[in-house]
Enzyme design. Sequence first.
Site, mmCIF file in Angstrom:
data_model
loop_
_atom_site.group_PDB
_atom_site.id
_atom_site.type_symbol
_atom_site.label_atom_id
_atom_site.label_comp_id
_atom_site.label_asym_id
_atom_site.label_seq_id
_atom_site.Cartn_x
_atom_site.Cartn_y
_atom_site.Cartn_z
ATOM 1 N N SER A 141 35.558 -38.469 18.959
ATOM 2 C CA SER A 141 35.724 -39.883 19.333
ATOM 3 C C SER A 141 34.763 -40.745 18.530
ATOM 4 C CB SER A 141 35.405 -40.020 20.826
ATOM 5 O OG SER A 141 35.247 -41.363 21.193
ATOM 6 N N TYR A 154 30.767 -39.286 28.758
ATOM 7 C CA TYR A 154 31.837 -39.009 27.784
ATOM 8 C C TYR A 154 31.238 -38.930 26.380
ATOM 9 C CZ TYR A 154 36.229 -39.781 25.178
ATOM 10 O OH TYR A 154 37.302 -39.677 24.324
HETATM 11 N N1 LIG Z 1 42.820 -42.683 23.753
HETATM 12 C C1 LIG Z 1 41.689 -42.984 23.147
HETATM 13 O O1 LIG Z 1 41.350 -44.173 22.993
HETATM 14 C C2 LIG Z 1 40.798 -41.891 22.617
HETATM 15 C C3 LIG Z 1 39.730 -42.255 21.785
HETATM 16 C C4 LIG Z 1 38.926 -41.247 21.267
HETATM 17 C C5 LIG Z 1 39.167 -39.930 21.578
HETATM 18 N N2 LIG Z 1 40.197 -39.589 22.399
HETATM 19 C C6 LIG Z 1 40.418 -38.169 22.684
HETATM 20 O O2 LIG Z 1 41.754 -37.826 22.363
HETATM 21 C C7 LIG Z 1 42.107 -36.633 23.083
HETATM 22 C C8 LIG Z 1 43.513 -36.781 23.629
HETATM 23 O O3 LIG Z 1 43.498 -37.795 24.610
HETATM 24 P P1 LIG Z 1 44.651 -38.900 24.726
HETATM 25 O O4 LIG Z 1 44.046 -40.210 24.383
HETATM 26 O O5 LIG Z 1 45.853 -38.420 24.016
HETATM 27 O O6 LIG Z 1 44.860 -38.937 26.322
HETATM 28 P P2 LIG Z 1 45.936 -38.241 27.268
HETATM 29 O O7 LIG Z 1 45.390 -38.377 28.640
HETATM 30 O O8 LIG Z 1 47.290 -38.787 26.985
HETATM 31 O O9 LIG Z 1 45.926 -36.728 26.787
HETATM 32 C C9 LIG Z 1 45.003 -35.778 27.262
HETATM 33 C C10 LIG Z 1 45.781 -34.525 27.631
HETATM 34 O O10 LIG Z 1 44.836 -33.523 28.050
HETATM 35 C C11 LIG Z 1 45.356 -32.922 29.241
HETATM 36 N N3 LIG Z 1 44.230 -32.387 30.025
HETATM 37 C C12 LIG Z 1 43.235 -33.071 30.620
HETATM 38 N N4 LIG Z 1 42.429 -32.229 31.284
HETATM 39 C C13 LIG Z 1 42.940 -30.978 31.093
HETATM 40 C C14 LIG Z 1 42.554 -29.685 31.543
HETATM 41 N N5 LIG Z 1 41.477 -29.496 32.335
HETATM 42 N N6 LIG Z 1 43.291 -28.623 31.152
HETATM 43 C C15 LIG Z 1 44.390 -28.794 30.380
HETATM 44 N N7 LIG Z 1 44.814 -29.992 29.933
HETATM 45 C C16 LIG Z 1 44.083 -31.070 30.299
HETATM 46 C C17 LIG Z 1 46.083 -34.053 29.960
HETATM 47 O O11 LIG Z 1 47.001 -33.557 30.927
HETATM 48 C C18 LIG Z 1 46.747 -34.762 28.800
HETATM 49 O O12 LIG Z 1 48.018 -34.200 28.497
HETATM 50 C C19 LIG Z 1 41.018 -36.433 24.135
HETATM 51 O O13 LIG Z 1 40.149 -35.398 23.728
HETATM 52 C C20 LIG Z 1 40.295 -37.764 24.128
HETATM 53 O O14 LIG Z 1 38.951 -37.644 24.547
HETATM 54 C C21 LIG Z 1 41.026 -40.545 22.913
#
Ligand SMILES: NC(=O)c1ccc[n+]([C@@H]2O[C@H](COP(=O)([O-])OP(=O)(O)OC[C@H]3O[C@@H](n4cnc5c(N)ncnc54)[C@H](O)[C@@H]3O)[C@@H](O)[C@H]2O)c1
Length: 251
Positions: A141, A154
Amino acid sequence: MNNSKVALITGSATGLGRSVALKLASQGYNLALVDFNEQAGQETLQLVQEQDIQAIFIKADVSREEDVINYVEKTVETFGHIDYFINNAGIMVPMRLIHEYDLNEYDRVTGVNLKGAFLGLKYVIPVMLENGGGNIVNTVSSNSFKPTAYNGLYAATKHALAGLTKSIGQDYLDLNIRAVGVAPNTMNTGIASNAFTSLNAEREQKLMATTGPNIPAAPEDIAEVVVFAATTGADMLNGTIVNCAGGQIYQ
Ligand SMILES: NC(=O)c1ccc[n+]([C@@H]2O[C@H](COP(=O)([O-])OP(=O)(O)OC[C@H]3O[C@@H](n4cnc5c(N)ncnc54)[C@H](O)[C@@H]3O)[C@@H](O)[C@H]2O)c1
């Protein structure tokens, strides 16, 4: 045009993980999809199966060691090897000052974002070593570079995962395993839906002031970077964190 390479993607039910799955499927990669959200995970499975590839969905909570052992075993039973590991599952918890977080929130966010990511590496890397190597993308991130306000736990997990990524770059340089951290900033997914509930207007303003200007991304935009980092870009990006903040520079 199935190309027989296998990618294992955690957090593939929604958001970035689903977009990466769709992109890899369109390029002919076989997929092991992992998530604890069974319904949305099955939907991703159906979508990728529209391409000429083989895919399975494995329900798992990445923070539980037995689930991680099971998703790795099922993938190896089905495909025999793992070429790419997209270590992507992650969560946010409601945003607070550090002293306001309770231990339950600490355990949840570290359990998924750090322990879960570590367990994936612990059990996938031996499979890669046996198979002569492989490429890993850890989803980190902007908070791996510079925390935004009220996001301390986080940010701590994403700094730690960046550290693991850089360490893999050193540890396995001679063992043909590569790791890249992909660092989105503001990506249009559901991850933050509960994170803002703890903020009042004043805190929201301070949060925004610490976010800085950037180009908001769709998950499809970041998926382009993830797929490049996992495949053709892995050697040259090995051990680095790719800043995907769309114009915000971190020194
Ligand atoms: N959206 C943003 O702005 C952003 C920014 C920086 C980093 N990220 C990172 O991107 C990655 C993906 O997140 P996203 O934004 O696509 O959100 P999202 O919530 O759509 O996707 C996260 C996925 O992880 C799954 N998940 C969560 N906990 C879990 C567990 N204990 N076991 C199995 N699966 C689990 C959820 O069900 C979901 O499908 C994450 O690591 C997040 O930290 C997101």
